[in-house]
Design a protein around this motif. Structure first.
Motif, PDB file in Angstrom:
ATOM      1  N   ARG A  83       0.860  -1.206  -0.049  1.00  0.00           N
ATOM      2  CA  ARG A  83      -0.101  -0.149  -0.130  1.00  0.00           C
ATOM      3  C   ARG A  83       0.909   1.270   0.186  1.00  0.00           C
ATOM      4  NH1 ARG A  83      -2.784   0.113   4.958  1.00  0.00           N
ATOM      5  NH2 ARG A  83      -0.968  -1.316   5.459  1.00  0.00           N
ATOM      6  N   GLY A  84       1.125   1.912  -1.166  1.00  0.00           N
ATOM      7  CA  GLY A  84       2.084   2.818  -1.403  1.00  0.00           C
ATOM      8  C   GLY A  84       3.566   2.283  -2.173  1.00  0.00           C
ATOM      9  N   GLY A  85       3.732   1.130  -1.974  1.00  0.00           N
ATOM     10  CA  GLY A  85       4.850   0.650  -3.046  1.00  0.00           C
ATOM     11  C   GLY A  85       4.612   0.340  -4.286  1.00  0.00           C
ATOM     12  N   LYS A  86       3.292   0.308  -4.787  1.00  0.00           N
ATOM     13  CA  LYS A  86       2.786   0.202  -5.993  1.00  0.00           C
ATOM     14  C   LYS A  86       3.036  -1.576  -6.360  1.00  0.00           C
ATOM     15  CE  LYS A  86       2.393   3.560  -8.826  1.00  0.00           C
ATOM     16  NZ  LYS A  86       2.606   4.755  -9.699  1.00  0.00           N
TER      17      LYS A  86
ATOM     18  N   PRO B 232       3.299   8.771  -4.432  1.00  0.00           N
ATOM     19  CA  PRO B 232       3.517   7.587  -5.307  1.00  0.00           C
ATOM     20  C   PRO B 232       2.431   7.243  -6.274  1.00  0.00           C
ATOM     21  CG  PRO B 232       3.053   6.782  -3.067  1.00  0.00           C
ATOM     22  CD  PRO B 232       2.956   8.424  -2.852  1.00  0.00           C
ATOM     23  N   GLY B 233       1.164   7.549  -5.876  1.00  0.00           N
ATOM     24  CA  GLY B 233       0.129   7.444  -6.953  1.00  0.00           C
ATOM     25  C   GLY B 233      -0.078   8.492  -7.935  1.00  0.00           C
ATOM     26  N   PHE B 234       0.900   9.386  -8.039  1.00  0.00           N
ATOM     27  CA  PHE B 234       0.907  10.423  -9.277  1.00  0.00           C
ATOM     28  C   PHE B 234       2.253  10.355  -9.634  1.00  0.00           C
ATOM     29  CE2 PHE B 234      -2.537  11.500  -6.607  1.00  0.00           C
ATOM     30  CZ  PHE B 234      -3.651  11.963  -7.446  1.00  0.00           C
ATOM     31  N   LEU B 235       3.016   9.192  -9.649  1.00  0.00           N
ATOM     32  CA  LEU B 235       4.299   8.930 -10.540  1.00  0.00           C
ATOM     33  C   LEU B 235       3.843   8.526 -11.864  1.00  0.00           C
ATOM     34  CD1 LEU B 235       6.380   7.260  -7.697  1.00  0.00           C
ATOM     35  CD2 LEU B 235       6.592   9.799  -8.403  1.00  0.00           C
ATOM     36  N   PHE B 236       4.388   9.117 -12.878  1.00  0.00           N
ATOM     37  CA  PHE B 236       4.210   8.824 -14.219  1.00  0.00           C
ATOM     38  C   PHE B 236       5.502   8.592 -15.012  1.00  0.00           C
ATOM     39  CE2 PHE B 236       0.207  10.240 -12.865  1.00  0.00           C
ATOM     40  CZ  PHE B 236      -0.601   9.320 -13.027  1.00  0.00           C
TER      41      PHE B 236
ATOM     42  N   VAL C 250      11.930   8.730  -7.893  1.00  0.00           N
ATOM     43  CA  VAL C 250      10.897   7.583  -6.931  1.00  0.00           C
ATOM     44  C   VAL C 250      11.042   7.913  -5.723  1.00  0.00           C
ATOM     45  CG1 VAL C 250      10.482   5.355  -6.419  1.00  0.00           C
ATOM     46  CG2 VAL C 250      10.954   5.922  -8.822  1.00  0.00           C
ATOM     47  N   ARG C 251      12.406   8.211  -5.245  1.00  0.00           N
ATOM     48  CA  ARG C 251      12.548   8.648  -3.634  1.00  0.00           C
ATOM     49  C   ARG C 251      11.643   9.629  -3.315  1.00  0.00           C
ATOM     50  NH1 ARG C 251      17.203   7.104  -0.954  1.00  0.00           N
ATOM     51  NH2 ARG C 251      18.463   5.639  -2.112  1.00  0.00           N
ATOM     52  N   ARG C 252      11.330  10.495  -4.106  1.00  0.00           N
ATOM     53  CA  ARG C 252      10.503  11.854  -3.640  1.00  0.00           C
ATOM     54  C   ARG C 252       9.206  11.419  -3.255  1.00  0.00           C
ATOM     55  NH1 ARG C 252       9.823  15.814  -8.343  1.00  0.00           N
ATOM     56  NH2 ARG C 252       8.987  16.905  -6.410  1.00  0.00           N
ATOM     57  N   ALA C 253       8.599  10.331  -3.642  1.00  0.00           N
ATOM     58  CA  ALA C 253       7.222   9.879  -3.022  1.00  0.00           C
ATOM     59  C   ALA C 253       7.082   9.552  -1.680  1.00  0.00           C
ATOM     60  CB  ALA C 253       6.864   8.829  -4.202  1.00  0.00           C
ATOM     61  N   TYR C 254       8.304   9.161  -0.969  1.00  0.00           N
ATOM     62  CA  TYR C 254       8.495   8.511   0.264  1.00  0.00           C
ATOM     63  C   TYR C 254       9.317   9.481   1.224  1.00  0.00           C
ATOM     64  CZ  TYR C 254       7.081   4.926  -2.702  1.00  0.00           C
ATOM     65  OH  TYR C 254       6.338   4.089  -3.721  1.00  0.00           O
TER      66      TYR C 254
ATOM     67  N   ASN D 260       7.934  -0.468 -13.498  1.00  0.00           N
ATOM     68  CA  ASN D 260       7.141   0.373 -12.669  1.00  0.00           C
ATOM     69  C   ASN D 260       8.237   1.476 -12.072  1.00  0.00           C
ATOM     70  OD1 ASN D 260       9.019  -0.952 -10.905  1.00  0.00           O
ATOM     71  ND2 ASN D 260       7.363  -2.275 -10.200  1.00  0.00           N
ATOM     72  N   HIS D 261       7.757   2.243 -11.273  1.00  0.00           N
ATOM     73  CA  HIS D 261       8.652   3.140 -10.556  1.00  0.00           C
ATOM     74  C   HIS D 261       9.491   2.219  -9.408  1.00  0.00           C
ATOM     75  CE1 HIS D 261       5.359   5.643 -12.056  1.00  0.00           C
ATOM     76  NE2 HIS D 261       6.467   6.537 -12.462  1.00  0.00           N
ATOM     77  N   THR D 262      10.706   1.730  -9.994  1.00  0.00           N
ATOM     78  CA  THR D 262      11.159   0.706  -9.069  1.00  0.00           C
ATOM     79  C   THR D 262      11.802   1.346  -7.986  1.00  0.00           C
ATOM     80  OG1 THR D 262      11.737  -0.382 -11.330  1.00  0.00           O
ATOM     81  CG2 THR D 262      13.014  -1.067  -9.561  1.00  0.00           C
TER      82      THR D 262
END
Length: 466
Positions: A191-194, A419-423, A432-436, A460-462
């Motif tokens: 839940r967040g790690g996609k 993380p739900g708004f990474l494209f 990717v680090r910015r999402a956490y 994905n956003h690895t």
């Protein structure tokens, strides 16, 4: 010499014997359609597509990919497409359509192929409601694993807060059920790690006893920079006084003078305020009154069935070619208002910059969830969201426009995102680090090393294994 292409195709063809659903190879009828989706900016060229009929098909596809050294990609509706699935085993989950509602427990069990409009309708039959976002056509699992920012976010927090359990296939090909009591670390991470930790095939979520809400949109003309600044400044001041029952956003739009647009929008600049109040009609009408006093040219606010809340935003249902970008912002002052209004000023150079949305955060989003997960607003006051059309030959123009917006708003950018708004623009590890938070990213990396050390799930956003 051996025909390596023929050997590879035979190798992939053997996958079909293990699958109850369909296995499609390049050139097969339905292959292109199966690996396409809503966001057309990212094009996939997988080695094979598995249109899964059940969780066993997903597990077989994952085991095959691991055995043959291919990565796994997963897609339901394709709203979150980010990295081309070239050479991958592409798992299409659209036919995993389990859906049941337990009205007594106020829960729903949802298969990975469902969209939110389907869940909204099923829950409404029992006077219940799921926490969904602005589009009913978004797939449930991509939304939940990205955290899920609901329209009623200030009242109820992230949708991930309300997930009770998940069924997923991990890199070892096992089907696991994870929950607060069963493999809680993995439950936290997904839940967040996609899609970094497996393919989610089903979820059990909580439903809310909501049947009606107060919601709608108000439109204000934005051609006059002075008036637009007054409206935006007033909206920002209004948000500071709102209770948690009121969630809202404002979108600044500058439409091009294009013949394909409705005449009422051609060449226009608008400020669109959307509201959703879960506290009832009387409270909603009272809270919206200051916005009405600003003289909107359009006002659709009123009581409405919860099952219709995605109509407030009118997100595109058909596939789009667009550049998407998100960011988390601090509180916005008068200087920020000036910068934002300049993007819709018809006399200003550059642009147009359609769809600069500011979603008001805070409220329940700032409280620790009952079921901890990897998602956080990191203390931000607003979520900025951009969707810029990027038809063929204009992708660079759209990216540069988004870059310009973020550069000019740098003083208010927290440096973080959701993380739900990474494209596609955000696939680099540093983005990717910015999402956490730093601590959450370290924990995710450690869990990636435990559950997917060979990075089978990297389309994905690895999150790199620690």
């Amino acid at each position: 010499m051996p025909d390596t292409n023929s050997a590879a195709r035979h190798d992939l063809g053997s996958l079909g014997a293990q699958i109850r659903g369909r296995t499609l190879l390049p050139g097969d009828d339905g292959f292109e359609e199966a690996c396409s989706g809503w966001l057309l900016t990212v094009r996939h060229r997988p080695a094979a597509v598995v249109v899964a009929a059940d969780a066993d098909d997903v597990a077989a596809a994952v085991r095959f990919a691991a055995r043959t050294g291919r990565p796994v990609a997963v897609q339901s509706t394709g709203h979150g497409a980010s990295v081309p699935a070239d050479g991958a085993v592409f798992v299409a989950t659209g036919e995993l359509r389990e859906l049941s509602v337990d009205p007594r427990a106020r829960t729903a069990r949802i298969g990975a192929g469902l969209r939110w409009d389907e869940v909204l309708g099923a829950a409404a039959e029992h006077g219940l409601a799921p926490l969904c976002g602005s589009s009913g056509h978004v797939g449930v699992m991509g939304y939940l694993t990205g955290g899920g920012l609901p329209l009623a976010c200030r009242a109820y927090g992230f949708a991930a807060d309300h997930v009770r359990s998940l069924d997923l296939v991990t890199a070892d090909g096992r089907l696991r059920t994870v929950s607060p009591s069963e493999e809680p670390d993995l439950f936290w991470a997904v839940r967040g790690g996609k899609s970094n930790f497996g393919v989610v095939v089903a979820a059990e979520i909580e439903l809310l006893p909501l049947t009606t809400v107060y919601g709608g949109e108000l439109h204000y003309p934005g051609e006059d920079p002075g008036h637009a600044a007054h409206v935006l400044r007033s909206y920002l001041a209004w948000t500071e006084e709102q209770p948690e029952e009121m969630s809202s956003s404002v979108t600044l739009v500058r439409f091009p003078d294009a013949p394909q647009l409705p005449e009422e929008f051609r060449g226009r600049s608008l400020l669109q305020v959307r509201v959703l109040c879960t506290g009832g009609e009387e409270q909603g009408a009272r809270l919206v009154e200051p916005l009405r006093a600003l003289g909107p040219g359009k006002d659709t606010c009123g009581p409405m069935p919860y099952a219709q809340i995605t109509e407030i935003y009118q997100d595109p249902k058909n596939p789009v070619t667009a550049h998407l970008r998100g960011a988390l912002l601090r509180e916005l002052d008068d200087e920020a208002v000036k910068e934002l209004v300049s993007f819709v000023d018809p006399s200003a150079p550059g642009g147009p910059f359609p769809g600069i949305e500011l979603r008001h955060l805070g409220g329940a989003l700032n409280r620790p969830p009952r079921r901890p997960h990897a998602v956080s607003t990191q203390g931000a006051a607003f979520h900025l969201w951009m969707r810029l059309p990027a038809p063929a030959g204009q992708a660079d123009t759209a990216r540069k426009a988004a870059d310009e917006v973020l550069e000019r708003l740098r003083r208010w950018d927290t440096g973080a995102t959701l993380p739900g708004f990474l494209f596609d623009h955000d696939s680099a590890p540093e983005r990717v680090r910015r999402a956490y938070t730093e601590a959450n990213h370290r924990r995710l990396a450690a869990l990636k090393a435990t559950y997917d050390p060979d990075r089978l799930f990297r389309i994905n956003h690895t999150i790199a294994p620690a």
